[in-house]
Design an enzyme around this catalytic site. Sequence first.
Site, PDB file in Angstrom:
ATOM      1  N   CYS A 139      -1.711   0.250   7.986  1.00 50.19           N
ATOM      2  CA  CYS A 139      -2.113   1.532   8.578  1.00 50.19           C
ATOM      3  C   CYS A 139      -3.179   2.203   7.719  1.00 50.19           C
ATOM      4  O   CYS A 139      -4.309   1.720   7.690  1.00 50.19           O
ATOM      5  CB  CYS A 139      -0.894   2.404   8.842  1.00 50.19           C
ATOM      6  SG  CYS A 139      -1.184   3.533  10.213  1.00 50.19           S
ATOM      7  N   HIS A 189       2.440  -0.998  11.997  1.00 50.24           N
ATOM      8  CA  HIS A 189       3.385  -1.141  10.873  1.00 50.24           C
ATOM      9  C   HIS A 189       4.274  -2.364  11.092  1.00 50.24           C
ATOM     10  O   HIS A 189       5.345  -2.238  11.700  1.00 50.24           O
ATOM     11  CB  HIS A 189       4.275   0.098  10.780  1.00 50.24           C
ATOM     12  CG  HIS A 189       3.561   1.343  10.382  1.00 50.24           C
ATOM     13  ND1 HIS A 189       3.634   1.877   9.118  1.00 50.24           N
ATOM     14  CD2 HIS A 189       2.737   2.155  11.092  1.00 50.24           C
ATOM     15  CE1 HIS A 189       2.892   2.972   9.067  1.00 50.24           C
ATOM     16  NE2 HIS A 189       2.344   3.161  10.249  1.00 50.24           N
ATOM     17  N   GLU A 231       6.168  -3.711   9.102  1.00 47.98           N
ATOM     18  CA  GLU A 231       7.431  -3.579   8.348  1.00 47.98           C
ATOM     19  C   GLU A 231       8.578  -3.055   9.214  1.00 47.98           C
ATOM     20  O   GLU A 231       9.744  -3.286   8.896  1.00 47.98           O
ATOM     21  CB  GLU A 231       7.236  -2.690   7.109  1.00 47.98           C
ATOM     22  CG  GLU A 231       7.034  -1.192   7.358  1.00 47.98           C
ATOM     23  CD  GLU A 231       5.580  -0.797   7.623  1.00 47.98           C
ATOM     24  OE1 GLU A 231       4.778  -1.678   8.000  1.00 47.98           O
ATOM     25  OE2 GLU A 231       5.247   0.399   7.477  1.00 47.98           O
TER      26      GLU A 231
END
Length: 552
Positions: free
Chosen positions: A383, A509, A511
């Site tokens: 990001c 993202h 993650e």
Amino acid sequence: MSNAKYIFVTGGVTSSLGKGIISASLAKLLQARGYKVTIQKFDPYINVDPGTLNPYEHGECYVTNDGAETDLDLGHYERFLNVPTSQANNVTTGRVYQTVINKERDGEYLGKTVQVIPHITDEIKRRIQILGENGEYEIVITEIGGTVGDIESLPYIESIRQMIWEMGGSCLVIHLTLIPYLTATGELKTKPTQHSVKTLLEYGVQPDILVCRTSHSLNADIRRKIALFCNVNVNAVMESIDAETIYDVPLMMLKEQLDKVVLNKLKLNLKQEPDMEQWKDFLGKLKNPVSEVRIGLVGKYIELKDAYKSIAESFIHAGVANECRVSLEWIHSENIDDVNVADKLEGLHGILVAPGFGDRGIEGKISAIKYVRENNIPFFGVCLGMQCAVIEFARNVLGMKDAHSTEMNPDTKYPVIDLMNEQKKITAKGGTMRLGEYACVLTKGTRTHQVYGKSKVSERHRHRYEFNNKYLSKYEDEGMIASGINPDTGLVEIIELKNHPWFIGTQFHPEYKSTVENPHPLFVKFVKATMEHSRNPVVENKILAENFTTRN
Ligand code: GLN
């Protein structure tokens, strides 16, 4: 009324005992026995969601597929269960009141005085039952944030009391508490737990199970004493001893038979013995790595590791997938500059530049990226980290001096990162970013395409700014290419460098999607690249051209 069973997890004595991990561990065990389980969290603060909170307050803001900005515990739920959560899985006091007040304005309670009981508690009970209603889940675990006795959590405890009264055997309460150890006398003390249960009883709630956080094992005498004072069975007093990793907790709870006691109390079939083989395999690899790499996490909320929770966990998953221990070095971007960058990043096998907002620490991130780009050290930007890579490339390769994101410098001559069009008319801050899952088409022949092994993916977003397509051809001419693009809007979602061992930035993202069962491919392959670098650092760019060809 639904047939689902409801398990409430409350906390006593102190906060931060790990209700989220206990809830996720129990859910994992029930899932491994064959039940469909979900977990939700109620947060007793007035913010409508945690999206407007500084990460220093509550750590990372976790984003779900449907674009809810939520508490970081939802990340644990997903990582443990490998089942996506949604807006319904995280509710705050602010959201409950907002709904009730909106109804009041719409005239739904016309003539009535709107009160905490029954209107707020009805709304809480409605939101607890939403997840159990459509048959998707057989068991709903509801974690109540905060500590019993807090003024803020009172309406939640009262709602639990009412639900137990209304639904009887379909509900169960687990109270997570602390048994402190006094070093001076060498004793475990049960009094704080007795007091905490007494507080719950004053509100009309009798816990069924006590999970006791402790640094020392609870012997039979202590268990009996707790059981006697707190009106629970001895087999319902569970020990939760400090663990080496959160991923140990499901197996520790299995040993304590938490799943069995829960199912027996709810009069549910035990079904099969929990199938935890894959989990054990994961733990075995986590604890016995074959190699080790050092990766720098460059960010500005370094003092609070919870601010990057999902990234840190994704590295654990990716490390296990590579049978490699990832040793994360947390580096404060405010302390990096062009002069000290070589020292700061010395010995690292790769860096990840973290997400974030605002100007603080930006120049340090850019210095770090310049260094790893020029020195062929694996780079992963997430990001804001991706946006910084774009800015760095403009400034140092494309000759656009002072290029910037308009978030940091609205007057920059080269707005290579700019506010997205749909954001231009938005002024309200809460829940207004580009949030949640969006499709992304990967360009064939790119490293990213190779990493994912497919052409279309879907990833979660949380941002207002975006790569400025006006400059795309200039970037591509010089070797920074768009390897992932949103098929509907044309927004650049992934960039990568052609002549570099591993240099990828994502606007989304990744993650948020990494779980124990499904480690995220970008993290897995990034760790692999750092392992490669640790064995065989690439010094010359030309070596790469032979290993890797980009599109056309
Ligand atoms: N501040 C940037 C934006 O809003 C990046 C956000 C992020 O890193 N999550 O676009």
